[in-house]
Design a protein around this motif. Structure first.
Motif, PDB file in Angstrom:
ATOM      1  N   HIS A  16       4.586   0.137  12.767  1.00  0.00           N
ATOM      2  CA  HIS A  16       4.818   1.300  13.647  1.00  0.00           C
ATOM      3  C   HIS A  16       5.101   2.583  12.858  1.00  0.00           C
ATOM      4  O   HIS A  16       4.685   3.653  13.238  1.00  0.00           O
ATOM      5  CB  HIS A  16       5.938   1.015  14.663  1.00  0.00           C
ATOM      6  CG  HIS A  16       7.321   1.082  14.106  1.00  0.00           C
ATOM      7  ND1 HIS A  16       7.871   0.057  13.360  1.00  0.00           N
ATOM      8  CD2 HIS A  16       8.262   2.064  14.148  1.00  0.00           C
ATOM      9  CE1 HIS A  16       9.096   0.408  12.993  1.00  0.00           C
ATOM     10  NE2 HIS A  16       9.353   1.608  13.451  1.00  0.00           N
ATOM     11  N   ASP A  17       5.795   2.449  11.707  1.00  0.00           N
ATOM     12  CA  ASP A  17       6.122   3.640  10.913  1.00  0.00           C
ATOM     13  C   ASP A  17       5.199   3.821   9.713  1.00  0.00           C
ATOM     14  O   ASP A  17       5.560   4.520   8.755  1.00  0.00           O
ATOM     15  CB  ASP A  17       7.580   3.559  10.429  1.00  0.00           C
ATOM     16  CG  ASP A  17       8.571   4.107  11.445  1.00  0.00           C
ATOM     17  OD1 ASP A  17       8.151   4.894  12.314  1.00  0.00           O
ATOM     18  OD2 ASP A  17       9.765   3.741  11.377  1.00  0.00           O
ATOM     19  N   HIS A  37      13.484  -2.081   7.949  1.00  0.00           N
ATOM     20  CA  HIS A  37      13.406  -1.612   9.343  1.00  0.00           C
ATOM     21  C   HIS A  37      12.132  -2.113  10.033  1.00  0.00           C
ATOM     22  O   HIS A  37      12.159  -2.535  11.186  1.00  0.00           O
ATOM     23  CB  HIS A  37      13.471  -0.078   9.321  1.00  0.00           C
ATOM     24  CG  HIS A  37      13.125   0.595  10.602  1.00  0.00           C
ATOM     25  ND1 HIS A  37      13.926   0.541  11.728  1.00  0.00           N
ATOM     26  CD2 HIS A  37      12.044   1.341  10.961  1.00  0.00           C
ATOM     27  CE1 HIS A  37      13.354   1.235  12.707  1.00  0.00           C
ATOM     28  NE2 HIS A  37      12.208   1.720  12.271  1.00  0.00           N
ATOM     29  N   ASP A  70      13.085  -0.020  17.903  1.00  0.00           N
ATOM     30  CA  ASP A  70      13.142   0.976  16.833  1.00  0.00           C
ATOM     31  C   ASP A  70      14.520   1.632  16.767  1.00  0.00           C
ATOM     32  O   ASP A  70      15.157   1.680  15.710  1.00  0.00           O
ATOM     33  CB  ASP A  70      12.059   2.025  17.117  1.00  0.00           C
ATOM     34  CG  ASP A  70      11.950   3.068  16.030  1.00  0.00           C
ATOM     35  OD1 ASP A  70      12.046   2.691  14.842  1.00  0.00           O
ATOM     36  OD2 ASP A  70      11.768   4.255  16.355  1.00  0.00           O
TER      37      ASP A  70
HETATM   38 FE   LIG Z   1      10.911   3.257  13.150  1.00  0.00          FE
END
Ligand SMILES: [Fe+2]
Ligand SMILES: [Fe+2]
Length: 310
Positions: free
Chosen positions: A183-184, A150, A266
């Motif tokens: 980002h995560d 992801h 996202d």
């Molecule tokens: Fe994400």
């Protein structure tokens, strides 16, 4: 434990420096000792036998990753490989990198930052040179966590969307790519059982999960290597156009464009990827949800550009 590696990632007549294993039924058996080079003969015999993947011990992955990354310039200009095979190598190397650093303490991010920059540079070049990235992203694998694949999706979509919408310098695109790749990152501080929970989360669990942008932002800011653009993406990729997002409840113009774009990337990645609780949606169905059910979450102008992404 073993991890699957692409045969194409091994350059003939080089020394990968880790033992290679081959699948034999459900098991892996030693194929080649770490002291032996991988040869042209090996490659052609494996291909003749229809072997596309070998295996490396999980503990050897960091070593293998650096082997692949240091050979990327050669792999990415290898005329014997099809363009989609080269893309696959680059994006899979990026997934492997994310897996490696998300699995280690934050200081590992700092130590490996030059590797991160190089990978994002290569992704930038690939997006500029190729006609599309969607197919290359479709074949990425990591069996231990959804987050790694992801992260690479989101970085790639986010860079592509920025390029389509604005004329940015390379440095800013690099910052966008790095920020969206991480980002995560805050999810490394959330229990895995919670991340992988198939059913509906309780209110308390959801509140905990919602902390990840702040966890990530705090940890990465402390390393003092991330730019404000990258850090902004980490902190604000769950803000919504209508102010109903988190952690700060920002709305409209108060959300930086890089955060708005990463938010789109996202959700699009999440909807179009297989998850524990549902199958991947085709892109049209994903876009329909983002325009319909999620109305108000995104800037409509930005959504239009997402429709053209290929
Ligand atoms: Fe994400
Ligand atoms: Fe997130």
């Amino acid at each position: 434990m073993f991890r699957m590696i692409q045969l194409e990632s091994l350059i003939p007549e080089t020394l990968p420096g880790v033992p290679l294993f081959i699948g034999h039924g459900e098991k892996q058996v030693l194929y080649k000792d770490a002291t032996l080079p991988f040869t042209n003969y090996d490659k052609s015999r494996l291909l003749d036998n229809n072997v596309k993947f070998l295996f490396v011990r999980t503990g050897d992955m960091a070593h293998y990753n650096q082997y692949v990354e240091s050979n990327l310039p050669a792999l990415l200009s290898d005329e014997q490989l099809q363009p989609h095979e080269r893309q696959q190598l680059l994006y899979q190397a990026s997934v492997n990198y994310v897996h490696e650093v998300f699995d280690r303490p934050a200081v590992a991010v700092k130590e490996s930052f030059s590797r991160c920059r190089k990978l994002i540079e290569n992704i930038l070049n690939d997006i500029m040179d190729s006609n599309g990235v969607m197919t290359a992203l479709g074949g990425l694998v990591d069996h231990s966590s959804y987050t790694y694949v992801h992260s690479v999706h989101v970085a790639t979509y986010s860079i592509s969307l920025h390029m389509k919408m604005f004329s940015l310098g390379r440095d800013e695109l690099l910052d966008v790519g790095i920020g969206s790749l991480f980002h995560d990152y805050g999810k490394v501080y959330i229990p895995k059982a919670l991340l992988d929970k198939p059913g509906k989360l309780t209110e308390a669990e959801y509140e905990e999960l919602k902390q990840h942008p702040v966890y990530g932002y705090d940890a990465l800011k402390d390393l003092e290597i991330f730019s404000p653009v990258s850090l902004g993406i980490v902190k604000h990729h769950h803000e919504k156009e209508n102010g109903k997002g988190y952690p700060d409840g920002l709305s409209g113009r108060d959300i930086a464009r890089s955060s708005k774009i990463t938010a789109l990337a996202d959700v699009f990645s999440a909807l179009t990827t297989n998850r524990a609780y549902r199958e991947a949606l085709p892109r049209e169905a994903a876009l329909e949800i983002m325009v319909g059910e999620m109305d108000g979450s995104f800037d409509p102008q930005y959504l239009e550009v997402l429709k053209d992404l290929h």
